[in-house]
Design a protein around this motif. Structure first.
Motif, short mmCIF file in Angstrom:
data_model
loop_
_atom_site.label_atom_id
_atom_site.label_comp_id
_atom_site.label_asym_id
_atom_site.label_seq_id
_atom_site.Cartn_x
_atom_site.Cartn_y
_atom_site.Cartn_z
N PRO A 167 0.81 -1.22 0.00
CA PRO A 167 0.00 0.00 0.00
C PRO A 167 0.85 1.27 0.00
O PRO A 167 0.48 2.27 -0.65
CB PRO A 167 -0.83 -0.13 1.28
N ARG A 168 1.96 1.24 0.72
CA ARG A 168 2.83 2.42 0.72
C ARG A 168 3.48 2.64 -0.65
O ARG A 168 3.63 3.77 -1.09
CB ARG A 168 3.91 2.29 1.80
N VAL A 169 3.86 1.57 -1.31
CA VAL A 169 4.44 1.70 -2.65
C VAL A 169 3.45 2.41 -3.57
O VAL A 169 3.80 3.35 -4.30
CB VAL A 169 4.82 0.33 -3.23
N PHE A 170 2.19 1.97 -3.55
CA PHE A 170 1.20 2.58 -4.43
C PHE A 170 0.88 4.02 -4.01
O PHE A 170 0.67 4.89 -4.86
CB PHE A 170 -0.06 1.73 -4.46
N ALA A 171 0.87 4.28 -2.70
CA ALA A 171 0.64 5.64 -2.23
C ALA A 171 1.77 6.57 -2.68
O ALA A 171 1.54 7.72 -3.08
CB ALA A 171 0.51 5.67 -0.71
N GLU A 172 3.01 6.08 -2.65
CA GLU A 172 4.14 6.88 -3.10
C GLU A 172 4.11 7.09 -4.61
O GLU A 172 4.46 8.17 -5.11
CB GLU A 172 5.44 6.22 -2.67
N ALA A 173 3.69 6.08 -5.34
CA ALA A 173 3.54 6.26 -6.78
C ALA A 173 2.53 7.36 -7.07
O ALA A 173 2.75 8.23 -7.93
CB ALA A 173 3.11 4.95 -7.44
N ALA A 174 1.42 7.34 -6.36
CA ALA A 174 0.41 8.38 -6.55
C ALA A 174 0.95 9.75 -6.16
O ALA A 174 0.65 10.76 -6.80
CB ALA A 174 -0.84 8.04 -5.74
N ARG A 175 1.74 9.80 -5.10
CA ARG A 175 2.30 11.08 -4.65
C ARG A 175 3.17 11.73 -5.71
O ARG A 175 3.07 12.93 -5.96
CB ARG A 175 3.11 10.87 -3.37
N VAL A 176 4.04 10.94 -6.34
CA VAL A 176 5.00 11.52 -7.27
C VAL A 176 4.39 11.80 -8.64
O VAL A 176 4.94 12.58 -9.42
CB VAL A 176 6.25 10.65 -7.42
N LEU A 177 3.25 11.17 -8.95
CA LEU A 177 2.63 11.38 -10.25
C LEU A 177 1.93 12.73 -10.34
O LEU A 177 1.30 13.18 -9.38
CB LEU A 177 1.61 10.27 -10.53
N LYS A 178 2.01 13.32 -11.50
CA LYS A 178 1.22 14.51 -11.79
C LYS A 178 -0.25 14.11 -11.94
O LYS A 178 -0.56 12.94 -12.20
CB LYS A 178 1.70 15.15 -13.10
N PRO A 179 -1.18 15.04 -11.79
CA PRO A 179 -2.59 14.71 -12.09
C PRO A 179 -2.70 14.17 -13.51
O PRO A 179 -2.13 14.72 -14.45
CB PRO A 179 -3.29 16.06 -11.95
N GLY A 180 -3.38 13.06 -13.67
CA GLY A 180 -3.47 12.41 -14.96
C GLY A 180 -2.30 11.51 -15.28
O GLY A 180 -2.27 10.88 -16.34
N GLY A 181 -1.31 11.46 -14.39
CA GLY A 181 -0.16 10.60 -14.59
C GLY A 181 -0.53 9.13 -14.52
O GLY A 181 -1.59 8.75 -13.99
N ARG A 182 0.35 8.27 -15.05
CA ARG A 182 0.04 6.86 -15.19
C ARG A 182 0.99 5.97 -14.40
O ARG A 182 2.16 6.30 -14.25
CB ARG A 182 0.14 6.44 -16.67
N LEU A 183 0.46 4.86 -13.95
CA LEU A 183 1.23 3.77 -13.38
C LEU A 183 1.08 2.57 -14.30
O LEU A 183 -0.04 2.10 -14.53
CB LEU A 183 0.72 3.42 -11.98
N LEU A 259 -0.70 -4.09 -15.80
CA LEU A 259 -1.85 -3.20 -15.66
C LEU A 259 -1.45 -1.77 -15.93
O LEU A 259 -0.27 -1.40 -15.90
CB LEU A 259 -2.49 -3.34 -14.28
N LEU A 260 -2.48 -0.97 -16.18
CA LEU A 260 -2.34 0.48 -16.31
C LEU A 260 -3.34 1.13 -15.37
O LEU A 260 -4.53 0.77 -15.37
CB LEU A 260 -2.63 0.92 -17.75
N ALA A 261 -2.85 2.08 -14.56
CA ALA A 261 -3.72 2.86 -13.69
C ALA A 261 -3.39 4.34 -13.87
O ALA A 261 -2.27 4.70 -14.18
CB ALA A 261 -3.53 2.44 -12.23
N VAL A 262 -4.39 5.18 -13.65
CA VAL A 262 -4.26 6.62 -13.88
C VAL A 262 -4.62 7.39 -12.62
O VAL A 262 -5.62 7.06 -11.95
CB VAL A 262 -5.13 7.07 -15.06
N LYS A 263 -3.84 8.40 -12.31
CA LYS A 263 -4.13 9.27 -11.16
C LYS A 263 -5.19 10.29 -11.54
O LYS A 263 -5.08 10.95 -12.57
CB LYS A 263 -2.85 9.99 -10.71
N ALA A 264 -6.20 10.41 -10.70
CA ALA A 264 -7.28 11.35 -10.98
C ALA A 264 -6.76 12.79 -10.94
O ALA A 264 -5.83 13.10 -10.22
CB ALA A 264 -8.38 11.16 -9.95
#
Length: 264
Positions: A167-183, A259-264
């Protein structure tokens, strides 16, 4: 490293032992890729997973020799020229180097890995290959040393299962991504939760089995971080090599996904 057998439950694996075994195994991956492992490696694996042979021809062969990924996701990533990309667990650099080719001279790739031998090899190969705009940094995927909202794309291949705090890995990925950024990632998950005898085994964790999350919990952890999954697929062409690894795969549905996920 921190803690998890599924994406949310804490395993009894010893964290210090886990980190030591992971570092030792992936030092060997970097230095002696011809050795025997639980998992496949190298160019034949990369091509079978879907990597473009023409693109592989453009990067140093030694980076491909130490490729220990579990899937292919660069088509999902749809890298655009000029993007900034963070590679979590960049290893000997194959995915990072391919990302540099895609993002071009106006882009930038940041590789992150805790194993010295992997980083050193990737840095040397990029330099010898004249590949610019890529840097390989020391660190943990649970705490990437990257500013908030500074990255267009986070990638990772076969690494997040090794973390004991997904969960922390994914939270950190979301933190560093710009809005609309992708994982965009490939990883190992399971159909059924793994028993304690597997999740307590640091050797099986290091082999990309013992730390694999049940797939629904894995997806839930991504969504809980504020990332919306847009594509999810399995890679039946990926396989483990040893009897113990294949046994776990058959019993608990251990498998490769991307998978592909996108930050809102």
């Amino acid at each position: 490293m921190t803690s998890t057998a599924t994406a949310s439950a804490a395993p009894a694996v010893d964290r210090d032992e886990l980190e030591a075994r992971v570092k030792a195994m992936y030092r060997e991956v970097a230095e002696t890729p011809q050795a025997d492992f639980h998992f496949e490696m190298g160019r034949a694996l990369a091509e079978r997973l879907g990597y473009d042979p023409a693109a592989l021809d453009r990067i140093p062969a030694a980076a491909i020799d130490s490729f220990a990924g579990v899937g292919h996701f660069l088509d999902l990533a749809a890298i655009q020229p000029g993007e900034t990309i963070l590679d979590l667990g960049s290893g000997s650099g194959m995915d990072s180097l391919l990302a540099v080719l895609a993002t071009g001279p106006g882009g930038r790739v940041l590789g992150l890995d805790m194993t010295d031998a992997q980083r050193d090899k990737a840095t040397r190969l990029a330099r010898e290959g004249g590949i610019r705009n890529v840097e390989f940094h020391a660190g943990y995927i649970e705490a990437p040393p990257v500013p908030d909202a500074s990255v267009d794309l986070v990638i990772s291949n076969g690494v997040i299962n090794l973390s004991a705090d997904k969960p922390r890995v994914f939270a950190e990925a979301a933190r560093v991504l710009k809005p609309g950024g992708r994982l965009a990632l490939a990883d190992i998950v399971t159909e059924s939760p793994l028993p304690e005898g597997v999740t307590c085994d640091a050797t099986l964790w290091a082999a990309c089995i013992g730390g694999a999350s049940q797939q629904d919990a894995y997806r839930a952890a991504i969504e809980a971080a504020g990332l919306r999954i847009q594509a999810f697929r399995e890679h039946p062409e990926y396989r483990f090599l040893t009897d113990s690894a294949r046994g776990a795969s058959d019993t608990y549905g251990v498998k490769s996904i991307s998978l592909l996920a996108v930050k809102a």
